[in-house]
Scaffold this active site. Sequence first.
Site, PDB file in Angstrom:
ATOM      1  N   ASP A 155      45.440  39.100  38.628  1.00 41.44           N
ATOM      2  CA  ASP A 155      43.776  39.304  39.977  1.00 41.44           C
ATOM      3  C   ASP A 155      42.475  38.880  39.616  1.00 41.44           C
ATOM      4  O   ASP A 155      42.477  39.116  36.914  1.00 41.44           O
ATOM      5  CB  ASP A 155      43.553  41.175  39.281  1.00 41.44           C
ATOM      6  CG  ASP A 155      42.514  41.599  40.722  1.00 41.44           C
ATOM      7  OD1 ASP A 155      42.493  41.134  41.593  1.00 41.44           O
ATOM      8  OD2 ASP A 155      41.776  42.334  39.930  1.00 41.44           O
TER       9      ASP A 155
ATOM     10  N   GLU B  72      45.437  34.491  40.516  1.00 42.40           N
ATOM     11  CA  GLU B  72      44.237  34.584  41.983  1.00 42.40           C
ATOM     12  C   GLU B  72      42.868  33.331  40.739  1.00 42.40           C
ATOM     13  O   GLU B  72      41.888  35.058  40.274  1.00 42.40           O
ATOM     14  CB  GLU B  72      43.737  35.671  42.894  1.00 42.40           C
ATOM     15  CG  GLU B  72      43.362  35.633  43.706  1.00 42.40           C
ATOM     16  CD  GLU B  72      42.254  37.482  43.416  1.00 42.40           C
ATOM     17  OE1 GLU B  72      41.412  37.653  44.242  1.00 42.40           O
ATOM     18  OE2 GLU B  72      41.747  37.769  42.455  1.00 42.40           O
TER      19      GLU B  72
END
Length: 561
Positions: free
Chosen positions: A276, A319
């Site tokens: 993330d 990401e």
Amino acid sequence: MNRRTLIHLFSILLILAGCSRHTDIRLMPSPSGQDLPFVWENASIYFLLTDRFQNGDPSNDINFGRTGRTAPLRGFMGGDLKGITRKIEEGYFDKLGVTAIWITPFFEQIHGGVDEGTGFTYGFHGYWTRDWTALDPNFGTEADLGTFISTAHAHGIRVLMDVIINHTGPVTGQDPLWPDDWVRTEPKCSYRDYQSTVTCTLTDNLPDIRTESDEAVDLPGFLKNKWMMEGRFDEEMQELDAFFARTGYPRVPRYYLIKWLVDYVRKFGFDGYRLDTAKHIEESVWAELEKEAERAFKEWKKANPGLVPGNHDFFIVGEVYNYGISGGKTFDFGDRKVDYFSCGMDGLINFGFKWDARESFEALFSKYDSLLHGPLAGHTVLNYVSSHDDGSPYDRERLRPLEAGTRLLLCPGAAQIYYGDETGRPLDIEGADGDAKLRSFMNWEDIEKNSTINGVQVRDMLLHWQKLGQFRKEHPSVGAGRHRMISKDPYLFARTYQSGQYSDITVIGLDLKAGKKLLEVGSLFPDGTGLKDYYSGQFTVVKNGLVRINTPFDMVLLGRI
């Protein structure tokens, strides 16, 4: 036997070294009698919000007094790990051709809620961590997590864990601020350059972990008190002492988090990570995490022989928000370009697919083929049409759900299916605000009732995605092979893949006429070759270099029987 060397057709040797992509090959009988390999470049990864998928245990729906009134779609709705496991057991993912599941973070969330400008919200999404060493009871128990992963593995499905290192959860009346030597609360990121993207807070009241710090820190007092109350303080401290003694790492924030994150790999056998907010952390931290995660995964496999589907290395996809495949190996911060593929990541989420998918089929497919087998050779990207925080998805109104599936699942590269892509789950919920619009509960009732969404019945929609997914799962050439157009009209193309003694060739036709079809395939399949059309289920045999098939559909998905 398991093969670790990937040889692409036309004698292109991809050298796997350093932090480059790992190839996961799982051998099983294929329709042609060969061994069918699994490779991450051809993976179909199903991404779901645990709280919004399936409620398997209503008894865990309320915890920590989270009973305040929230804005629409901003509170817990009951989905949990038991619910996902139930759907695996029912065969939902098998029918869809899913080869990996990525779940949102399951760590214990902040107990309170906050309003970030879009209404009062609890941490239903999993990204507001309070304690990295515990599961949030709304999602389930450690036993539930272990059962979920073992059930997925038994179905040949790998599991990706969502990793957060960038920030803690917001501060609330029930959730204290972590100590100053652990987090910063300013400045807020301005995204002008590398520094103002990495060493800053993403939003107000989202404390940023000091991942760059080399100053030793003690554990937060509230966390130690929590562990004492739960009766596990001594165990946690002994494990930390052993970790720092083995590694020689200083007791700085990033290494505490790395230890806590790899513990789940070592204990449960996660097959990989989704990272993330990857561009908001020093890239060296990801390389350090990869090193420890790979070690933990090897230890788990050694302790649990035969339970992982294949003999693959740990897989990591990052990401890096707004990275697009057109950027090649680097992401440009303006003042610095970073190659995340060389910093612990095997692949990156491709934020550019939603724009590229608006091009013609051939423009899309040939572009991705040239990039993935050119500057990105040895790596992969994860394509998607919708996601949990992308307010501009491809086909937001779900007007072209069949075409969306065709473009995603037949494009070179790995594919991310966001829960409900396959069933037309709405992406614009009236009354909801911001990313909550993208996070409604899975629309199981539409499948049950066979609802009609924008003129398409949901079961027809799901069947379309299932056919494409099964074809992709059984033929690694679809996502990992080389693309070549055979003819423009009718639009016919081939995908070819080779690994060791294994080879796979598929021929795909799109925008064809319904009814009788005469297709030229002689340059790929010799006369007498038996082929299956995975879309209609019909079988045919190559004769005089041609395939004759009569189906009511406008596409064919041809592969060897």
